[in-house]
Every structure is written in structure tokens, then in C-alpha cells.
Design an enzyme around this catalytic site. Structure first.
Site, PDB file in Angstrom:
ATOM      1  N   HIS A  56      74.355 109.427  39.713  1.00 47.23           N
ATOM      2  CA  HIS A  56      72.813 109.277  39.102  1.00 47.23           C
ATOM      3  C   HIS A  56      72.772 108.141  37.977  1.00 47.23           C
ATOM      4  O   HIS A  56      71.852 108.029  37.475  1.00 47.23           O
ATOM      5  CB  HIS A  56      72.304 110.434  38.508  1.00 47.23           C
ATOM      6  N   ASP A 109      72.993 123.371  38.006  1.00 50.46           N
ATOM      7  CA  ASP A 109      72.822 122.966  36.736  1.00 50.46           C
ATOM      8  C   ASP A 109      72.479 124.049  35.800  1.00 50.46           C
ATOM      9  O   ASP A 109      72.722 124.426  34.816  1.00 50.46           O
ATOM     10  CB  ASP A 109      71.983 121.680  36.788  1.00 50.46           C
ATOM     11  N   HIS A 217      69.705 113.817  44.965  1.00 53.27           N
ATOM     12  CA  HIS A 217      71.108 114.350  45.553  1.00 53.27           C
ATOM     13  C   HIS A 217      71.187 113.969  47.074  1.00 53.27           C
ATOM     14  O   HIS A 217      71.782 114.612  47.869  1.00 53.27           O
ATOM     15  CB  HIS A 217      71.309 115.493  45.317  1.00 53.27           C
TER      16      HIS A 217
END
Length: 330
Positions: A56, A109, A217
Site C-alpha cells: 500500500h 488488522d 487488497h
């Protein structure tokens, strides 16, 4: 698959080493290279810590520095950092005022940051802000809900600026939570993502198709639509955002973000279309950001983010920031 890499297995480690060497005025590796932190920590300031999978960039490592993050943890490609990495960042970044964890709303996460909090809470004061600026686009109805995407940058910037000014941990938590309904993002892609480990793209599109509502993603969005011109695409994204966001004022920040494979000329063209749409709907665009900041490796796509901010929050945005990816007022 042609990539400027040596091996898929070493790609992340070699990239991180190059990043630290290129930006050593701002950052250093933390203990055992488990995370990246500010070179110059500030005693008695709340530490702002974030992180996520690689792929990212420049998010989150490019946002480490004065006026933004104190530390960022990086996992493998599209994979959450481990609890051990996060604990190490907490241990090293806490200079006495506690830590605020900024976490994107993905299962891995959230789970790993929660585990790190459990492992560290007896020694450190910790609060968490969950970022969920994405328009809910889960095609499968699996309960994934809103994801943390490009709006994460805005929240990390405002929290980092507020921490730099001496805001307490509880005040920062309140600020972060209060921003949630006032920031929305939506993305579109013309190609899927080429993942180095699998050497495959995450989804395939025909020459006259686009994927609307994509995640960072490489996830597919809520629909596959016929490809159209930029004005029509941006109008759809902008209209969906306006219908979903909590409109608390007429003054806003408008952010057009590249997802990795979109050239600047196209991003500025999209910004022009988004700006025109927002003004036509009665908004005053007080601040702007255009560029490639929250990516999905090589995805050819972009996202539009709108944030309604108060005068105090615009002042935080304007305050000095010195990171690899954002720098002004210094």
C-alpha cells in the site's frame, strides 16, 4: 510476470531497507527491524502508531515523521503485521503519554492490533481508533462492512498534528472516533492486482469492463460495470459518497488517490471532475490532495475521498508535517 524484484520472499524486506536508507532524515528501523519509527521521538507526546500489509506504499511508512505517525508496522504483502511487531512498536514509541493505535477495518488488522493491546495494556496506556471510510461494497454479504482505505491518510494526519500540539490520549481518541462518519471513500479499477507470490491477478476484466467499489487488497467491488468516460465514472463515485456521508458542513477536503498504476495526468483529470461535481452540489472545497498515497500494488485505478472538517481540523491539516510522502510548513 515482470517485476523489479529479486524474489517474492525478500521483496518486502529489501523494499523497507531501501525506504529507510532513502528517508533517513525522517525514519529509522525499530528494534530487530520489526517496525519503522520517527528518527526523533518527542518525550511526553502521545505516540500515533499504525500499520498494515505491504503493498500500500507510501501508506503507512511514508507517513512516519513530524506531524503524523510515530511508528508504522509492516506485514507481508496484503497481510497484517504480527502482534509481536505491534507490541515492539508500542514499547519503543511510548515516551510517557501513551499510544493511540490507528487500525484499518480488516479482520486480520483488527485481530492482531487487539492482541497487541492485550499484551501491552498492563504497561502502557493505549487507545484504538478503527478506520472505516470505505463505502460498504462487500459483494458477498459476508459482513466485512466498511474497510479502511484512502481516508486513513486524513485521519492519521489530523491525529498526528493534534498529538504534536499536545492533545491527550483521551482527546485524540475522541477526535478520531468523531471523524468516522464525516469521511467517505470509494474506488474503481480498470485492472486487478498482480500479487508477486502467486504471479496472478486478483481479478480479470474484459476490455470494456471496470470494477466499481474495489478495496486496497485487490478485492473485487460491489459490481462490474461497462467502462465509461472519466466524467461518468467520477460522477458515480462522487454521488455515491455524497449519499452516504454525514454532511455536517459545506466546507470539505477532497482527495483523489491513485491505486498504484494510474498516472498523475489521469488523477488530476479525475480531481477536476470530482471538484466540479462537489461544487455543483453546494460544497466548498477548502483543501485538496491529489496523488498516489494509498495503493494496491500495481492496480490501475483510483479512489475519491471526501471529508467534512471543522475550522479547527483544517488548521490541524495545515500545520507543519515532515514525512517522506507529505511535507509542508517546515
Amino acid at each position: 510476470m515482470k517485476k523489479f524484484i529479486n524474489t517474492a520472499e525478500t521483496m518486502v524486506a529489501e523494499s523497507l531497507e531501501g525506504f529507510v536508507r532513502a528517508h533517513e532524515e525522517f525514519v529509522v528501523f525499530g528494534v530487530d527491524r520489526k517496525f519503522i519509527r520517527r528518527r526523533h521521538m518527542v518525550p511526553g507526546k502521545v505516540a500515533i502508531i499504525s500499520g498494515g500489509g505491504a503493498g500500500h506504499e507510501p501508506m503507512h511508512i511514508g507517513f512516519v515523521g513530524r506531524g503524523m505517525l510515530d511508528a508504522a508496522c509492516v506485514g507481508h504483502i496484503f497481510t497484517s503485521p504480527t502482534p509481536s511487531q505491534i507490541v515492539s512498536a508500542i514499547e519503543e514509541a511510548d515516551t510517557g503519554a501513551g499510544c493511540l493505535l490507528v487500525v484499518k477495518n480488516y479482520d486480520g488488522d483488527v485481530m492482531n492490533f487487539e492482541m497487541a493491546v492485550e499484551m501491552s495494556s498492563s504497561r502502557h496506556k493505549i487507545e484504538t481508533v478503527i478506520i472505516s471510510d470505505d463505502i460498504e461494497t462487500a459483494r458477498t454479504g459476508d459482513g466485512r462492512g466498511r474497510r479502511g482505505v484512502a481516508g486513513t491518510l486524513i485521519i492519521e494526519r489530523l491525529l498526528g498534528a493534534a498529538a504534536e500540539r499536545g492533545m491527550t490520549l483521551s482527546e485524540l481518541k475522541g477526535l478520531g472516533d468523531g471523524l468516522a462518519p464525516r469521511i467517505r471513500s470509494m474506488g474503481v479499477a480498470l485492472t486487478g492486482v498482480t500479487v508477486p507470490h502467486t504471479q496472478r491477478t486478483t481479478f480479470a476484466l474484459g476490455p470494456s469492463e471496470m470494477e466499481v467499489g474495489v478495496g486496497i487488497h485487490g478485492e473485487p467491488g460491489h459490481s462490474r460495470e461497462p467502462f465509461s468516460n472519466a466524467d461518468n465514472i467520477v460522477r458515480h463515485l462522487s454521488n455515491t459518497i455524497l449519499n452516504d456521508i454525514a454532511r455536517t458542513a459545506d466546507k470539505a477536503l477532497l482527495f483523489v488517490n491513485g491505486l498504484g498504476g494510474t498516472p498523475p495526468a489521469e488523477l488530476y483529470l479525475a480531481y477536476n471532475a470530482a471538484h466540479r461535481f462537489m461544487v455543483d452540489h453546494g460544497l466548498r472545497i477548502e483543501r485538496s490532495l491529489v496523488g498516489t498515497y494509498a495503493t494496491s500494488l500495481d492496480m490501475q485505478g483510483l479512489s475519491v475521498t471526501l471529508a467534512f472538517l471543522s475550522d479547527e481540523e483544517f488548521a490541524l491539516w495545515d500545520s507543519p508535517v515532515a514525512t517522506a510522502a507529505l511535507r509542508w510548513g517546515c
